[in-house]
Design an enzyme around this catalytic site. Structure first.
Site, PDB file in Angstrom:
ATOM      1  CB  SER A 150      19.172  44.582   0.706  1.00 44.90           C
ATOM      2  OG  SER A 150      19.085  45.037   2.036  1.00 44.90           O
ATOM      3  CB  VAL A 151      18.484  44.018  -4.185  1.00 45.45           C
ATOM      4  CG1 VAL A 151      18.019  42.875  -3.310  1.00 45.45           C
ATOM      5  CG2 VAL A 151      17.463  45.144  -4.165  1.00 45.45           C
TER       6      VAL A 151
END
Length: 462
Positions: free
Chosen positions: A19-20
């Protein structure tokens, strides 16, 4: 009934997601770990004919809340092209955290004969038990995602009530401390903010404030995004100046929707002055300086440009004496009053009329007429083929219903409705079976006004 020949080789694609972007710069990151687990799983199934495809499908820094991810889209393309038989992931939430999105993805996989395998959850969608377990786990994954989003919203609301600034696009006059994340004043930028407030309060005109600020040589805030892209450093326009004047941060407040709270950061502008500026802008709210232009539906939106400055021409309208007038105006001039452009506005009827005149000449070229004729015939052929396919399927279904009459499993109402569908399909096939000539195409293209109305029914020549 002849059974399908089972594939001896199953091509497997490993999909990974994080996600990051934090940690992706490491030599061995989360994506590498997921890929290694997937590759090991594929290797363990070598006896079943599983082989790994060389293509890497890695999405680093993308949320699982939607399917707008480059590697995932490439994977779907390869599945549709028949290049992948099995999709392997570390966990199902790597593919998607949305139950609706996952259902759509699973539909694409099934449609093109591809299966889905989760390494750590022992899920294989080639079996009915695997599909059931998948639906259960996806429901929990979506629930977890919604809980996380709710907690983040609550945390932001609580932080703002305590006066904490929660990030976003960097604001002129402030910088965020890399450790504490608190805002502190940047003196040079703060001076520009004060100049803007003082100039507007003195002049009382948003457009004239833009002129004065640009003459002073000031530009918008320059900052580098997390992806290393440079932003800002541009001349001021009415929109950017307006954002400065209404920003509650400069008065020492933190805004959350319509509410504002006492901020922990230092104010740049005196609150009494900030309130005076808000009152002054509200008193001018009926002027064109701060009013958003009302857009008009038109097919020329975004495709016509000023011949003098190459700025986009924006459609809008006004009402005078109960009559509506539509026109296009130079967007650059509306943003910056100093912009020198002889074109101010042009009635939309005149502009669309000129376009239709040019269009009529283009539509009569022999090559375009011939291409249009071929396109119509090809579309006609494809439509008839699709209708014929539907007719065949309905006829097969009708035969099954008739066979069911013997053992009493057929519903007479279903036979009736199926027969009605068959009649409609045959009628449509007959209606599509027509001959069109070059002369008919030429006649249709000569009436550009009728063609314009057919293509863009919402647009009306003024």
């Amino acid at each position: 009934m002849k059974e399908k020949t089972k594939k001896t080789t199953l091509r497997c694609a490993v999909y990974t997601r994080k996600s990051v972007e934090d940690g992706l710069e490491q030599e061995f990151n989360s994506l590498d770990a997921q890929r290694e687990a997937g590759e090991n799983y594929v290797a363990s199934q070598k006896s079943n004919g599983w082989v790994l495809v060389p293509e890497h499908y890695d999405d680093g820094g993308f949320s699982g809340g939607n399917t707008h991810r480059p590697a995932l889209q490439k994977l779907l393309e390869d599945v549709i092209k028949g290049k992948v038989d099995i999709i392997v992931v570390y966990k199902i939430d790597r593919l998607s955290r949305s139950l609706l999105d996952f259902t759509e993805l699973q539909g694409v996989f099934e449609q093109h004969g591809a299966s889905f395998v989760s390494v750590t959850q022992e899920i294989n969608t080639s079996t009915s038990a695997g599909r059931m377990m998948l639906n259960i786990l996806m429901s929990f994954a979506q629930y977890e995602r919604e809980i996380i989003a709710e907690r983040i919203r609550d945390k932001i609301a609580a932080s703002k009530k305590r006066g904490i600034h929660c990030g976003g696009t960097p604001v002129l006059g402030y910088a965020s401390d890399p450790v504490t994340k608190k805002l502190h004043i940047v003196p040079d930028e703060a001076e520009v903010v004060r100049k803007i407030f003082n100039t507007y309060e003195e002049i009382g005109s948003l457009a004239e404030t833009v002129v004065q600020v640009n003459r002073m040589g000031y530009t918008t805030k320059v900052f580098i995004s997390a992806k290393g892209i440079r932003h800002g450093g541009k001349a001021w326009d009415t929109g950017s100046v307006h954002k400065i004047l209404i920003n509650t941060l400069y008065a020492g407040y933190v805004k959350h929707y319509k509410a504002r709270y006492e901020g922990e950061h230092e104010a740049i502008v005196d609150r009494k002055q900030w309130e005076r500026v808000q009152a002054l802008m509200n008193s001018h709210s009926n002027g064109t300086s701060v009013r958003k232009s009302r857009s008009e539906v038109t097919p020329l939106r975004g495709v016509v440009f000023c011949g003098h400055c190459r700025s986009v021409l924006t459609p809008t309208y006004t009402n005078k004496g109960g009559k509506k007038y539509t026109y296009f105006f130079c967007q650059q001039h509306s943003r910056n009053p100093e912009h020198q452009c002889p074109l101010r506005r042009i009635p939309s009827g005149e502009l669309e009329g000129m376009v239709l005149t040019l269009l009529s000449g283009v539509l009569q070229t022999p090559m375009l007429i011939q291409e249009t004729l071929l396109a119509v015939k090809e579309g006609q052929k494809q439509k008839i083929a699709e209708l014929t396919r539907q007719e065949t399927e309905i006829k097969k279904h009708m035969q099954k219903l008739k066979d069911g009459l013997i053992d009493g499993t057929t519903d007479f109402d279903e036979i009736k409705s199926t027969g009605e569908k068959l009649v409609v399909i045959r009628r449509d096939i007959q209606a599509m079976d027509f001959t069109i000539s070059t002369e008919e195409i030429m006649l249709a293209m000569q009436d550009t006004h009728a063609l314009w109305k057919e293509l863009f029914p919402a647009a009306k020549l003024a």
